[in-house]
Write an enzyme that holds these catalytic residues in place. Structure first.
Site, mmCIF file in Angstrom:
data_model
loop_
_atom_site.group_PDB
_atom_site.id
_atom_site.type_symbol
_atom_site.label_atom_id
_atom_site.label_comp_id
_atom_site.label_asym_id
_atom_site.label_seq_id
_atom_site.Cartn_x
_atom_site.Cartn_y
_atom_site.Cartn_z
ATOM 1 N N GLU A 12 0.668 -1.195 0.003
ATOM 2 C CA GLU A 12 0.022 -0.049 0.088
ATOM 3 C C GLU A 12 0.853 1.121 0.028
ATOM 4 O OE1 GLU A 12 -2.152 0.316 3.772
ATOM 5 O OE2 GLU A 12 -3.687 1.739 2.780
ATOM 6 N N LYS B 86 -9.776 1.600 -2.360
ATOM 7 C CA LYS B 86 -9.925 0.573 -0.885
ATOM 8 C C LYS B 86 -11.418 0.968 -0.346
ATOM 9 C CE LYS B 86 -7.437 0.846 3.580
ATOM 10 N NZ LYS B 86 -6.376 1.575 4.165
ATOM 11 N N CYS C 291 -4.872 -3.396 2.895
ATOM 12 C CA CYS C 291 -4.802 -3.471 4.302
ATOM 13 C C CYS C 291 -6.027 -3.410 5.233
ATOM 14 C CB CYS C 291 -4.050 -2.028 4.353
ATOM 15 S SG CYS C 291 -3.152 -1.907 5.967
HETATM 16 N N1 LIG Z 1 -3.418 1.286 6.313
HETATM 17 C C1 LIG Z 1 -4.247 0.468 6.947
HETATM 18 O O1 LIG Z 1 -5.284 0.302 6.619
HETATM 19 C C2 LIG Z 1 -3.835 0.008 8.235
HETATM 20 C C3 LIG Z 1 -4.719 -1.035 8.805
HETATM 21 C C4 LIG Z 1 -3.977 -1.543 10.220
HETATM 22 O O2 LIG Z 1 -3.004 -1.285 10.554
HETATM 23 C C5 LIG Z 1 -5.029 -2.317 11.030
HETATM 24 O O3 LIG Z 1 -4.625 -2.677 11.967
HETATM 25 O O4 LIG Z 1 -6.068 -2.692 10.665
#
Ligand SMILES: NC(=O)CCC(=O)C(=O)O
Length: 268
Positions: A40, A111, A152
């Site tokens: 990402e 996303k 993510c």
């Molecule tokens: N950039 C993100 O979406 C971080 C996601 C993350 O750290 C989590 O714990 O879920």
């Protein structure tokens, strides 16, 4: 299919990040990778508020142009974990896509689940202040089979990946900039759960290390097979980690434990 995950410690200097990514992509190609997966925010990682200044149109922006040129020259698939794509004067999309060896692009995945969390004294993020959420699922046809795109924080929503498997996915991409704190607690368990319950390969390229004072990513980029076994794991630094995907493992997992055909949608 030989796949490379590239672990990065991207910062706010986009030109420096792109040079480093190019070097790692070339290294992966030399090692025989046919598909390279990036994390990402691969070309720029800073505070959410700063990312809009790095936004680029796709495909005309510098980053996509570079990846198109490299994919053609090296004859490989490049999974762009995400870059920031313009949406409005105040908001962007967090967008992922695949560049094919002929330079063409897959459809874009934006996303869906934005990272709005508050762990007092540890970590606060409000991605939705600066980003617009996407609202469509996207799959990509690869020589190994169909792959589902995600980014993510999406990892925490199993329904998304179940939809991908219903659409025929054999690979699930989870590029990330997971926080160090939540990563230590949840990253590997969630990735392995998504692989096991969907009997898919999970390809998870992550950002690693500090990118801003007090902001640190967990790294631990990995490739997990459909039995839930971590078949490749990055070390505690930037670099290329490679694994061979084996179709027979998707088939054996699904035929030995046919859980995907045992779901009781009539009951729940
Ligand atoms: N950039 C993100 O979406 C971080 C996601 C993350 O750290 C989590 O714990 O879920």
């Amino acid at each position: 299919m030989k796949v490379a995950v590239i672990q990065l410690n991207s910062r706010q200097d986009k030109q420096h990040n792109l040079k480093k990514i190019e070097r790692f992509i070339r290294e992966a190609a030399t090692a025989g990778a046919e598909l390279v997966s990036l994390p990402e925010n691969c070309n720029f990682l800073g505070q959410d508020a700063e990312k809009i200044h790095s936004a680029e149109e796709i495909p005309t922006g510098q980053t996509t142009q570079l990846f198109q040129q490299l994919a053609k020259e090296l004859n490989l698939f490049i999974h762009v974990g995400s870059i920031t794509e313009p949406y409005s004067d105040t908001k962007s999309y967090n967008t992922s896509y695949v560049v094919f060896p002929d330079g063409e692009l897959s459809r874009r995945y934006r996303k869906i689940h934005l990272f709005d969390i508050d762990i007092p004294g540890v970590s606060t993020h409000k991605e939705s202040d600066f980003f617009e959420a996407g609202s469509t699922l996207e799959t990509v046809e690869l020589p190994f089979g169909k792959a589902g795109l995600s980014i993510c924080y999406d990892l925490r929503f199993p329904e998304l990946y179940r939809q991908y498997v219903k659409q025929g996915a054999k690979i699930l991409f989870v590029p990330a900039a997971f926080t160090r704190y939540t990563g230590m607690l949840h990253w590997e368990s969630l990735l392995r759960a998504r692989a096991i319950e969907n009997q898919c390969y999970v390809i998870a390229a992550g950002q690693h290390g500090t990118y801003h004072p007090g902001k640190e990513c967990f790294g631990n980029s990995m490739i997990i097979d459909p039995w839930g076994v971590v078949v490749a794991r990055a070390s505690e630094e930037e670099g290329v980690t490679i694994a061979d995907l084996k179709s027979e493992l998707v088939e054996s997992a699904r035929s030995n434990i046919p859980a995907l055909t045992h779901t009781r949608n009539d009951v729940y």
